[in-house]
Design a protein around this motif. Structure first.
Motif, PDB file in Angstrom:
ATOM      1  N   ALA A 144       0.834  -1.213   0.000  1.00 31.86           N
ATOM      2  CA  ALA A 144       0.000   0.000   0.000  1.00 31.86           C
ATOM      3  C   ALA A 144       0.865   1.258   0.000  1.00 31.86           C
ATOM      4  N   ALA A 145       1.994   1.222   0.716  1.00 33.59           N
ATOM      5  CA  ALA A 145       2.897   2.379   0.721  1.00 33.59           C
ATOM      6  C   ALA A 145       3.407   2.653  -0.691  1.00 33.59           C
ATOM      7  N   ARG A 146       3.782   1.598  -1.427  1.00 35.54           N
ATOM      8  CA  ARG A 146       4.264   1.789  -2.805  1.00 35.54           C
ATOM      9  C   ARG A 146       3.143   2.278  -3.709  1.00 35.54           C
ATOM     10  N   ALA A 147       1.922   1.801  -3.461  1.00 34.03           N
ATOM     11  CA  ALA A 147       0.773   2.277  -4.237  1.00 34.03           C
ATOM     12  C   ALA A 147       0.559   3.772  -4.019  1.00 34.03           C
ATOM     13  N   ASP A 148       0.916   4.242  -2.829  1.00 29.98           N
ATOM     14  CA  ASP A 148       0.815   5.669  -2.510  1.00 29.98           C
ATOM     15  C   ASP A 148       2.042   6.455  -2.962  1.00 29.98           C
ATOM     16  N   PRO A 153      11.165   1.328  -4.641  1.00 31.35           N
ATOM     17  CA  PRO A 153      10.474   0.246  -5.345  1.00 31.35           C
ATOM     18  C   PRO A 153      10.875  -1.138  -4.862  1.00 31.35           C
ATOM     19  N   GLY A 154      11.921  -1.239  -4.079  1.00 33.95           N
ATOM     20  CA  GLY A 154      12.369  -2.534  -3.592  1.00 33.95           C
ATOM     21  C   GLY A 154      13.073  -3.331  -4.667  1.00 33.95           C
ATOM     22  N   ASN A 155      13.347  -4.581  -4.345  1.00 32.95           N
ATOM     23  CA  ASN A 155      14.005  -5.504  -5.273  1.00 32.95           C
ATOM     24  C   ASN A 155      13.346  -6.871  -5.122  1.00 32.95           C
ATOM     25  N   ALA A 156      13.852  -7.858  -5.795  1.00 33.64           N
ATOM     26  CA  ALA A 156      13.221  -9.183  -5.770  1.00 33.64           C
ATOM     27  C   ALA A 156      13.069  -9.713  -4.344  1.00 33.64           C
ATOM     28  N   ALA A 157      14.051  -9.490  -3.489  1.00 31.54           N
ATOM     29  CA  ALA A 157      13.951  -9.953  -2.099  1.00 31.54           C
ATOM     30  C   ALA A 157      12.835  -9.205  -1.357  1.00 31.54           C
ATOM     31  N   SER A 158      12.707  -7.917  -1.600  1.00 33.21           N
ATOM     32  CA  SER A 158      11.638  -7.128  -0.969  1.00 33.21           C
ATOM     33  C   SER A 158      10.271  -7.623  -1.427  1.00 33.21           C
ATOM     34  N   TRP A 159      10.114  -7.802  -2.732  1.00 28.85           N
ATOM     35  CA  TRP A 159       8.825  -8.224  -3.277  1.00 28.85           C
ATOM     36  C   TRP A 159       8.428  -9.581  -2.711  1.00 28.85           C
ATOM     37  N   ARG A 160       9.410 -10.465  -2.580  1.00 29.64           N
ATOM     38  CA  ARG A 160       9.131 -11.788  -2.013  1.00 29.64           C
ATOM     39  C   ARG A 160       8.743 -11.663  -0.545  1.00 29.64           C
ATOM     40  N   ALA A 161       9.430 -10.805   0.199  1.00 25.63           N
ATOM     41  CA  ALA A 161       9.102 -10.613   1.614  1.00 25.63           C
ATOM     42  C   ALA A 161       7.685 -10.057   1.773  1.00 25.63           C
ATOM     43  N   TRP A 162       7.332  -9.063   0.965  1.00 25.22           N
ATOM     44  CA  TRP A 162       5.988  -8.464   1.069  1.00 25.22           C
ATOM     45  C   TRP A 162       4.905  -9.504   0.815  1.00 25.22           C
TER      46      TRP A 162
END
Length: 187
Positions: A144-148, A153-162
């Motif tokens: 939601a924070a990124r949508a705002d 933008p993070g990276n592959a590890a961030s996206w997987r964690a989310w």
């Protein structure tokens, strides 16, 4: 049970699970857990610019054999095999819902890196965004924070964690709604 990715796999694996559980129930185990995974080893074949649904066959396996009194476990948003060589994947989210994962993908946007923000905006405005919104899990708060437009933008590890955080909350919520009472986190 490793990988279960089709009705055929379910039909093949269910008798194996039943046989293994029957064997295990002869011994004084505190609990018996059946784990399997259903995520594809690669999502590169899925479309970009539109969410694609992948069935959660691992959940369907457990639903078919839960009469055995077993615990549920899965490999979350990952394939049960070992990870391959490192590379820079295109921005993507693997988002769990009751029966499917919604896969969101966008090509790299090297000029301004907006792809992940666009994915997150699309996800939070979808029908499968939880009614609790950003409060559903830590991962949903990050999405939601990124949508705002907040945060990087993070990276592959961030996206997987989310999306793993969301998956864990989704599984616990779903098991709770189904009347399942032993909500130990086996995911």
């Amino acid at each position: 049970m490793f990988e279960v990715r089709s009705e055929r796999d379910l039909t093949r694996v269910e008798p194996v699970v039943r046989k293994c559980v029957s064997w295990a129930q002869r011994y004084p185990w505190r609990s018996i857990t059946v784990a399997s995974g259903a995520m594809s080893p690669s999502i590169s074949h899925l479309p970009v610019h539109m969410p694609a649904a992948l069935r959660r066959w691992d959940l369907q396996l457990w639903q078919r054999v839960q009469d055995l009194g077993i615990q549920y476990a899965d490999y979350a948003i990952a394939h049960p095999g070992m990870a391959g060589a490192a590379w820079r994947p295109m921005p993507s989210l693997r988002y769990s819902d009751d029966e499917v994962w919604w896969i969101y993908r966008r090509p790299h946007d090297a000029a301004n890196r907006h792809a992940m923000y666009d994915l997150c905006k699309e996800l939070v405005s979808s029908d499968h965004w939880p009614t609790q919104g950003r409060d559903f899990s830590w991962g949903d708060h990050q999405i939601a924070a990124r949508a705002d437009g907040a945060g990087g933008p993070g990276n592959a590890a961030s996206w997987r964690a989310w999306t793993t955080s969301h998956h864990l909350a989704q599984v616990m919520d779903q098991l709770g709604r189904s009347g399942y009472t032993d909500l130990r986190a086996n995911s």
